[in-house]
Design a protein around this motif. Structure first.
Motif, PDB file in Angstrom:
ATOM      1  N   VAL A 719     -14.472   4.469   5.237  1.00 32.19           N
ATOM      2  CA  VAL A 719     -14.302   3.790   3.993  1.00 32.19           C
ATOM      3  C   VAL A 719     -13.300   4.021   2.825  1.00 32.19           C
ATOM      4  CG1 VAL A 719     -15.467   2.553   2.125  1.00 32.19           C
ATOM      5  CG2 VAL A 719     -17.150   2.635   4.134  1.00 32.19           C
ATOM      6  N   GLY A 720     -13.262   5.021   2.822  1.00 30.80           N
ATOM      7  CA  GLY A 720     -11.552   5.428   1.793  1.00 30.80           C
ATOM      8  C   GLY A 720     -10.514   5.194   2.945  1.00 30.80           C
ATOM      9  N   ILE A 721     -10.572   5.208   3.857  1.00 30.34           N
ATOM     10  CA  ILE A 721      -9.453   5.530   4.616  1.00 30.34           C
ATOM     11  C   ILE A 721      -8.298   3.126   4.619  1.00 30.34           C
ATOM     12  CG2 ILE A 721      -8.231   5.519   6.314  1.00 30.34           C
ATOM     13  CD1 ILE A 721      -9.284   7.161   7.818  1.00 30.34           C
ATOM     14  N   LEU A 722     -10.037   2.373   4.817  1.00 28.46           N
ATOM     15  CA  LEU A 722      -9.844   1.039   4.357  1.00 28.46           C
ATOM     16  C   LEU A 722      -9.985   0.939   2.687  1.00 28.46           C
ATOM     17  CD1 LEU A 722     -12.677   0.726   6.200  1.00 28.46           C
ATOM     18  CD2 LEU A 722     -10.886   0.094   6.894  1.00 28.46           C
ATOM     19  N   GLY A 723     -10.338   1.632   2.359  1.00 28.77           N
ATOM     20  CA  GLY A 723      -9.365   1.456   0.677  1.00 28.77           C
ATOM     21  C   GLY A 723      -8.086   1.671  -0.235  1.00 28.77           C
ATOM     22  N   ILE A 724      -7.627   3.208   0.824  1.00 25.74           N
ATOM     23  CA  ILE A 724      -6.540   3.242   0.861  1.00 25.74           C
ATOM     24  C   ILE A 724      -5.554   2.341   1.378  1.00 25.74           C
ATOM     25  CG2 ILE A 724      -4.740   4.853   1.170  1.00 25.74           C
ATOM     26  CD1 ILE A 724      -6.857   6.490   1.172  1.00 25.74           C
ATOM     27  N   SER A 725      -5.977   1.766   2.565  1.00 27.28           N
ATOM     28  CA  SER A 725      -4.970   0.404   3.491  1.00 27.28           C
ATOM     29  C   SER A 725      -4.754  -0.904   2.585  1.00 27.28           C
ATOM     30  CB  SER A 725      -5.771   0.408   5.139  1.00 27.28           C
ATOM     31  OG  SER A 725      -6.090   1.724   6.019  1.00 27.28           O
ATOM     32  N   ASN A 726      -6.089  -0.880   2.576  1.00 30.96           N
ATOM     33  CA  ASN A 726      -6.147  -2.449   1.298  1.00 30.96           C
ATOM     34  C   ASN A 726      -5.006  -1.849   0.417  1.00 30.96           C
ATOM     35  OD1 ASN A 726      -7.418  -4.575  -0.269  1.00 30.96           O
ATOM     36  ND2 ASN A 726      -7.583  -2.895  -1.318  1.00 30.96           N
ATOM     37  N   ASN A 727      -5.442  -0.547  -0.623  1.00 33.13           N
ATOM     38  CA  ASN A 727      -4.262  -0.794  -1.721  1.00 33.13           C
ATOM     39  C   ASN A 727      -3.119  -0.419  -1.340  1.00 33.13           C
ATOM     40  OD1 ASN A 727      -6.712  -0.235  -3.453  1.00 33.13           O
ATOM     41  ND2 ASN A 727      -6.382   2.013  -3.466  1.00 33.13           N
ATOM     42  N   LEU A 728      -2.520  -0.778  -0.100  1.00 33.90           N
ATOM     43  CA  LEU A 728      -1.035  -0.068  -0.062  1.00 33.90           C
ATOM     44  C   LEU A 728      -0.868  -1.591   0.255  1.00 33.90           C
ATOM     45  CD1 LEU A 728      -1.149   3.085   2.713  1.00 33.90           C
ATOM     46  CD2 LEU A 728       0.174   3.255   0.225  1.00 33.90           C
ATOM     47  N   MET A 729      -1.805  -2.832   1.319  1.00 34.05           N
ATOM     48  CA  MET A 729      -1.307  -3.564   1.716  1.00 34.05           C
ATOM     49  C   MET A 729      -1.188  -4.395  -0.239  1.00 34.05           C
ATOM     50  SD  MET A 729      -3.792  -6.828   3.746  1.00 34.05           S
ATOM     51  CE  MET A 729      -5.066  -6.360   2.386  1.00 34.05           C
ATOM     52  N   VAL A 730      -2.001  -4.647  -1.112  1.00 30.65           N
ATOM     53  CA  VAL A 730      -2.233  -4.652  -1.964  1.00 30.65           C
ATOM     54  C   VAL A 730      -0.445  -4.144  -3.125  1.00 30.65           C
ATOM     55  CG1 VAL A 730      -2.644  -5.094  -4.335  1.00 30.65           C
ATOM     56  CG2 VAL A 730      -4.131  -4.825  -3.064  1.00 30.65           C
ATOM     57  N   SER A 731      -0.342  -3.082  -3.074  1.00 35.12           N
ATOM     58  CA  SER A 731       0.919  -2.521  -3.702  1.00 35.12           C
ATOM     59  C   SER A 731       2.204  -3.409  -2.588  1.00 35.12           C
ATOM     60  CB  SER A 731       1.000  -1.331  -3.242  1.00 35.12           C
ATOM     61  OG  SER A 731       1.980  -0.312  -3.436  1.00 35.12           O
ATOM     62  N   PHE A 732       2.219  -3.495  -1.650  1.00 33.50           N
ATOM     63  CA  PHE A 732       3.643  -4.193  -1.232  1.00 33.50           C
ATOM     64  C   PHE A 732       3.554  -5.458  -1.595  1.00 33.50           C
ATOM     65  CE2 PHE A 732       5.281  -6.574   1.801  1.00 33.50           C
ATOM     66  CZ  PHE A 732       6.769  -6.198   1.964  1.00 33.50           C
ATOM     67  N   ASN A 733       2.366  -6.333  -1.716  1.00 29.08           N
ATOM     68  CA  ASN A 733       2.216  -7.778  -2.485  1.00 29.08           C
ATOM     69  C   ASN A 733       2.861  -7.781  -4.148  1.00 29.08           C
ATOM     70  OD1 ASN A 733       1.799  -8.702   0.322  1.00 29.08           O
ATOM     71  ND2 ASN A 733      -0.947  -8.510  -0.293  1.00 29.08           N
ATOM     72  N   GLN A 734       2.032  -7.014  -4.719  1.00 28.08           N
ATOM     73  CA  GLN A 734       2.223  -6.677  -5.676  1.00 28.08           C
ATOM     74  C   GLN A 734       3.697  -6.618  -6.485  1.00 28.08           C
ATOM     75  OE1 GLN A 734      -0.689  -4.963  -8.086  1.00 28.08           O
ATOM     76  NE2 GLN A 734      -2.033  -6.468  -7.983  1.00 28.08           N
ATOM     77  N   ARG A 735       4.457  -5.560  -5.395  1.00 25.86           N
ATOM     78  CA  ARG A 735       5.386  -4.698  -5.283  1.00 25.86           C
ATOM     79  C   ARG A 735       6.554  -5.896  -4.745  1.00 25.86           C
ATOM     80  NH1 ARG A 735       5.192   1.313  -5.522  1.00 25.86           N
ATOM     81  NH2 ARG A 735       7.114   0.839  -6.223  1.00 25.86           N
ATOM     82  N   LYS A 736       6.583  -6.397  -4.598  1.00 24.47           N
ATOM     83  CA  LYS A 736       7.793  -7.697  -3.371  1.00 24.47           C
ATOM     84  C   LYS A 736       8.320  -7.374  -4.058  1.00 24.47           C
ATOM     85  CE  LYS A 736       5.164 -10.689  -1.040  1.00 24.47           C
ATOM     86  NZ  LYS A 736       4.540 -11.273  -0.230  1.00 24.47           N
ATOM     87  N   LYS A 737       8.410  -8.490  -5.080  1.00 27.38           N
ATOM     88  CA  LYS A 737       9.402  -9.263  -6.491  1.00 27.38           C
ATOM     89  C   LYS A 737      11.105  -7.190  -7.254  1.00 27.38           C
ATOM     90  CE  LYS A 737       7.278 -13.219  -7.967  1.00 27.38           C
ATOM     91  NZ  LYS A 737       6.452 -13.380  -6.389  1.00 27.38           N
ATOM     92  N   GLU A 738       9.243  -6.386  -6.912  1.00 24.25           N
ATOM     93  CA  GLU A 738      10.394  -5.360  -7.482  1.00 24.25           C
ATOM     94  C   GLU A 738      11.079  -4.805  -6.630  1.00 24.25           C
ATOM     95  OE1 GLU A 738       9.143  -0.903  -8.193  1.00 24.25           O
ATOM     96  OE2 GLU A 738       7.390  -2.058  -8.568  1.00 24.25           O
TER      97      GLU A 738
END
Length: 836
Positions: A719-738
């Protein structure tokens, strides 16, 4: 409503990977909750079925007290004239050896009336004849399959220097009386065949009686009064399997809490992304008149739908996996004991309702906060990756951290609940303090690398302090990291106890159900026995300062003799005058005396209890005077031993069993001595084991529990690995403009990649440092928890496991970073900048 449901289903199917992560998280939470709640009841039912099933419908067990050293009696000597008996079964037991499949096998033979056995439901024939004639016997289905035996085959059994030939007449199910077939072969034969092996005569070794349930207590009382030389017991009390039920339940609840907390963290992180994507739709509905409350209900309904789907899938999988999970904790499955799995509807309903409501409850506050924003912010979806630290969050984290250690300091009596609370507070405080810790690391690294010419490194150092995605990832990794460290500490502690703390005080141990001085004398005089000691074992409880402690009570004939015999018992301080002059002295372990602030000369009251931890009837607390202290870590892992005079023991306490521990002479092999005792005294009710076998049995029981916990934490890691993968996915989506802005202003994609690798490397270093110090803190708090479950030994931080986990974290972060790098190189710069 139909339109809303179609919209929700469309949203779930649109982002399939994210939906799979949410559903899998809910599925695992529901699954672990149902299995964790059900396991203890299933294990209890399994053991109860095994013990009671071996007696069938009989509810009274009669055996001779064997004070004269002879365990047999004439069936006519048992006076049952005044008792209403529905069924009676007399049995005679003998032990022999057979050679099957190129190995020597111990064979137990019961001589009995087959018709009475069928009526009492202790035998259930699958194939063959129900009649026993001549030298015919009945075997179990397990024996048949193990040794490839069929009806008509013959078995040679040797006993007392003679050989006996038996023909298999029938094969029975491996239940009923065959529940007792633990590693040996059990044969049912005609009574005269077994009596011939024992030298003839009309004798029996035990009698099973079936009396009406309403008359059971009266019948036992009457039988005990008229049959003074016999032991009369209810069948439910004749055999008992000792297991620490409280510890098992506590560990299961701890595992459930761990999984639920990790799952809640993952769902909370995912809900952030889901709600962010819904904000334009929410703004559109609100701009045309929809209320905030209506939008709240729509979002809650979406998360409820996730819960319904995940809970249904989870409970289906749990129902399928529960028998396999229960088998893992069934210590007798290797002997053919089938796990009795019954599905508790209450636990099932609780698990399903929890799974359905879980995601909606976790996301409720975020939904309300999002809809509380002004319409303009919702419409333009102004999300940020900056970590906004709340002063109260930091204060709360610091308070929780100190409270964890304060509770540990006040937990003088090693209370299990308090120890669990302190451990949970440590985990919560680390998560709450993570932004502050990252900021601190960032400042230290900035000072250290202030002269570095690498702009990518400098930017990466600043990013780890201000990026909530990094904080979420580090928190998730640290939680799983410390959970696995916890398992490693437990395993190392148990290994230390078994290999170093336990003293090899004996070579062979003989367990007797009753005291038989004649038999003990004969065993002690056998060739190969150098020294021996007979100990009587019982249980007692004592309430001191409002805290209840359980003692292993040992009846002692001579206090000096037991101290000299057992290396695992070291007397620390003995008041010889009290020990000799008092009628009621007791020697307690130094750990318990410090725990309850007991001193030599103090009086303590010990309440005699039975194997079910219930007070003995007509037996109140017995007062003792403390005459000495000892260190008994090598004698019992829980260090809960109390040595009392044998006279008081026999007057007030109910013996669970007697143990005759033997030391062998030089040149004698323990296994051979064990076999000699088992063969020569095969007709007595005793169990023989070597020291190594006893320790391995204790270790395997604990290892089974730890293996189960490791599996559960492994699921949590998934579950933790899934959460980390999700966070990375969120990270890229939110940092694309950056990334696009950095590229358009001053940096190449290669430099952006270097910055990402710098962030990854720094994240790994932070995890390693926090994991190290967090591991030491956890080791300190875990000591109380392990003491509470009866493992009073040394526990140390395991650097080997720490190194392995650091390697796993490095690989996980590297693989995740490679995925981000690939997305950076594919990033469409103009598309991301067109609204800037």
């Amino acid at each position: 409503m139909r339109i809303v449901l179609k919209h929700i289903i469309h949203n779930i199917l649109e982002k399939r990977l994210r939906s799979i992560i949410v559903l899998l998280t809910i599925l695992l939470s529901t699954l672990i909750l149902f299995i964790g709640l059900s396991l203890n009841e299933i294990i209890n039912n399994t053991y109860t079925t095994m013990l009671q099933g071996s007696y069938g419908t009989a509810n009274v067990v009669v055996s001779k007290k064997a004070e004269d050293g002879i365990p047999f009696y004439e069936s006519t000597k048992l006076d049952i004239a005044d008792i209403h008996i529905d069924n009676r079964l007399d049995m005679i037991q003998a032990i022999g050896k057979s050679f099957l499949n190129d190995e020597h096998v111990t064979v137990t033979l019961y001589g009995l009336d087959p018709q009475a056995a069928f009526e009492m439901q202790i035998v259930d024939i699958l194939t063959g004849s129900q009649e026993l004639e001549g030298n015919s016997v009945i075997i179990s289905q397990k024996t048949s399959s193990t040794y490839d035996l069929v009806v008509g085959d013959r078995i040679d059994v040797s006993s007392g220097g003679n050989s006996y030939d038996f023909r298999i007449a029938a094969i029975s199910k491996s239940d009923g009386i065959y529940y007792s077939e633990m590693g040996d072969i059990l044969l049912l034969a005609q009574p005269d065949q077994v009596m011939e092996m024992l030298g003839g005569g009309d004798m029996v070794s035990s009698t099973l009686l079936e009396v009406p349930g309403t008359e059971l207590d009266t019948a036992i009382t009457s039988l005990a009064e008229t049959n003074q030389g016999f032991t009369i017991q209810k069948s439910s009390a004749a055999d008992t399997i000792m297991r620490d039920e409280q510890t098992f339940q506590t560990v299961m609840m701890l595992a459930i809490i761990i999984i639920v907390l990790i799952s809640a963290y993952v769902i909370s992180s995912l809900s952030k992304l889901i709600i962010t994507e819904r904000m334009p739709v929410l703004a559109t509905f609100r701009s045309v008149g929809a209320s905030k409350g209506m939008m709240n209900r729509v979002l809650i309904l979406e998360f409820f739908m996730y819960g319904v789907i995940g809970a249904v899938l989870g409970i289906i999988l749990a129902v399928f996996l529960l028998p396999f999970a229960a088998d893992l904790f069934n210590e007798y499955k290797e002997y053919g004991m089938e796990t009795v799995v019954e599905y508790n509807m209450i636990y099932l309903i609780i698990s399903v309702v929890f799974g359905m409501m879980f995601p909606a409850l976790v996301s409720f506050l975020r939904i309300v906060r999002t809809n509380a924003k002004p319409l303009k912010d919702v419409l333009f979806n102004t999300s940020s990756t900056l970590e906004k630290r709340s002063r109260w969050t930091v204060i709360l984290g610091i308070v929780f951290f100190f409270i964890a250690f304060v509770i540990n300091g006040f937990n003088k009596y090693d209370d299990m609940l308090l120890s669990i609370v302190s451990i949970l507070l440590l985990f919560i405080s680390i998560v709450l303090l993570m932004p502050l810790l990252l900021s601190g690391f960032s400042k230290l690294l900035s000072l250290y690398f202030k002269r570095s010419r690498s702009g990518e490194l400098g930017l990466g150092i600043k990013n780890i302090a201000n990026n909530k995605i990094v904080a979420n990832n580090v928190s998730m990794i640290i939680v799983v990291f410390l959970l696995l460290i916890m398992v490693g500490i437990a395993s190392e502690g148990i290994n230390y106890y078994v290999t170093k703390a336990v003293s090899k005080d004996f070579d062979v141990v003989v367990t007797l159900s009753d005291r038989n001085d004649s038999l003990v004398h004969d065993i002690v005089e056998m060739d190969g026995v150098a020294d021996a000691y007979l100990q009587a074992v019982s249980l007692g409880k004592s309430s001191i300062n409002g805290s209840e402690g359980i003692y292993g009570v040992f009846g002692v004939d001579d206090f000096n003799e037991i101290g000299e015999f057992y290396d695992g018992i070291n007397y620390l301080e003995i008041d010889e005058e009290r020990l000799i002059s008092l009628d009621n002295p007791v020697i307690l372990d130094d750990y318990y005396m410090n725990k309850y602030d007991i001193h030599i000369g103090d009086s303590v009251q010990i309440q005699p209890i039975n194997s079910h931890y219930e007070n003995l009837e007509n037996a109140g607390p017995v007062t003792f005077i403390v005459a000495g202290s000892m260190e008994s870590a090598g004698f019992a892992s829980s260090r809960d031993s109390a040595l009392i005079p044998m006279e008081i023991y026999e007057d007030y306490f109910e013996p669970l069993f007697y143990e005759l521990t033997l030391k062998q002479e030089e040149g004698i092999v323990a296994e051979e001595l064990k076999e000699n005792i088992a063969d020569y005294y095969s007709n007595y009710s005793l169990e023989v084991a070597t020291f190594d076998e006893r320790i391995e049995a204790q270790k395997s029981t604990i290892d089974t529990l730890i293996d189960g916990i490791t599996i559960i934490i492994g699921l949590g890691m998934m579950v933790g690995i899934l959460g980390i993968s999700n966070n990375l996915m969120v990270s890229f989506n939110q940092r694309k403009k950056e990334y696009a802005i950095l590229y358009s202003v001053c940096m190449s994609k290669g430099q952006i990649v270097k910055m990402i690798f710098a962030e990854t490397l720094l994240t790994f270093l932070i995890v390693a440092v926090i994991g190290l110090f967090g591991g030491f803190a956890l080791n300190f708090l875990l000591t109380k928890f392990f003491y509470a479950i009866g493992m009073v030994t040394d526990f140390h931080f395991t650097f080997k496991l720490y190194g392995i986990l650091c390697g796993v974290v490095a690989i996980l972060l590297a693989l995740s970073t490679l995925s981000l790098v690939r997305k950076v190189f594919k990033l469409h710069i103009m598309k991301e900048l067109r609204y800037e």
